[in-house]
Motif scaffolding. Structure first.
Motif, mmCIF file in Angstrom:
data_model
loop_
_atom_site.group_PDB
_atom_site.id
_atom_site.type_symbol
_atom_site.label_atom_id
_atom_site.label_comp_id
_atom_site.label_asym_id
_atom_site.label_seq_id
_atom_site.Cartn_x
_atom_site.Cartn_y
_atom_site.Cartn_z
ATOM 1 N N UNK A 8 0.875 -1.166 0.000
ATOM 2 C CA UNK A 8 0.000 0.000 0.000
ATOM 3 C C UNK A 8 0.913 1.217 0.000
ATOM 4 N N UNK A 9 0.976 1.917 -1.142
ATOM 5 C CA UNK A 9 2.001 2.924 -1.412
ATOM 6 C C UNK A 9 1.426 4.335 -1.439
ATOM 7 N N UNK A 10 1.783 5.145 -0.450
ATOM 8 C CA UNK A 10 1.442 6.565 -0.496
ATOM 9 C C UNK A 10 2.173 7.167 -1.695
ATOM 10 N N UNK A 34 -1.720 2.290 -5.007
ATOM 11 C CA UNK A 34 -1.374 3.671 -4.696
ATOM 12 C C UNK A 34 -2.394 4.278 -3.755
ATOM 13 N N UNK A 35 -1.935 5.172 -2.901
ATOM 14 C CA UNK A 35 -2.803 5.813 -1.916
ATOM 15 C C UNK A 35 -2.488 7.306 -1.884
ATOM 16 N N UNK A 36 -3.498 8.131 -2.180
ATOM 17 C CA UNK A 36 -3.283 9.569 -2.198
ATOM 18 C C UNK A 36 -4.549 10.338 -1.862
ATOM 19 N N UNK A 37 -4.388 11.580 -1.468
ATOM 20 C CA UNK A 37 -5.531 12.449 -1.196
ATOM 21 C C UNK A 37 -6.093 13.033 -2.490
ATOM 22 N N UNK A 38 -5.320 12.982 -3.571
ATOM 23 C CA UNK A 38 -5.769 13.532 -4.856
ATOM 24 C C UNK A 38 -6.728 12.574 -5.550
#
Length: 131
Positions: free
Chosen positions: A52-54, A84-88
């Motif tokens: 699980x990649x920021x 992938x892990x992001x706020x966008x």
């Protein structure tokens, strides 16, 4: 209980704790890396079923870390699923994740049900039952 090996790559300590607690009680065996450089080093040492990649991190971002991990995997013959892990939430970010070699993309805040659905989509069925 299932013990799927997971590498959580996240620089934010609060996010680390939130995700760790959610996934630990779901039966994951979790290691944590605080940036992309640490993630690459961990992958050299241990095989993970799931990463699980920021995306946005200091030192090395998730895109570059994923590219380097995929290079390591070409030599080893192994392949981890990388999410992938992001706020966008932009389509361009999703495209960049897939282009870098990630298998899927999630937005923050972390949601366990969406995570489960995403894993099923990429062929990982590691939850014993759905609550």
């Amino acid at each position: 209980m299932n013990r799927t090996s997971l590498l959580l790559v996240e620089d934010n300590v609060l996010n680390q704790k939130l995700i760790f607690l959610n996934l630990k009680k779901s039966g994951f065996d979790i290691d944590i890396a605080r940036n992309g450089t640490e993630a690459v080093e961990r992958v050299k040492e241990k095989e993970y079923s799931l990463i699980l990649m920021d995306i946005m991190m200091p030192i090395m971002d998730g895109y570059e870390a994923t590219r380097l991990i995929r290079e390591i995997e070409k030599k080893s013959g192994r392949r981890s699923r990388i999410v992938g892990l992001t706020a966008n939430t932009y389509d361009a970010d999703k495209h960049r994740c897939l282009e870098a070699g990630m298998d899927a993309f999630l937005t923050k805040p972390f949601d366990l049900e969406i995570f489960k659905d995403t894993l099923r989509t990429i062929g990982i069925n590691c939850f014993e039952t759905d609550q």
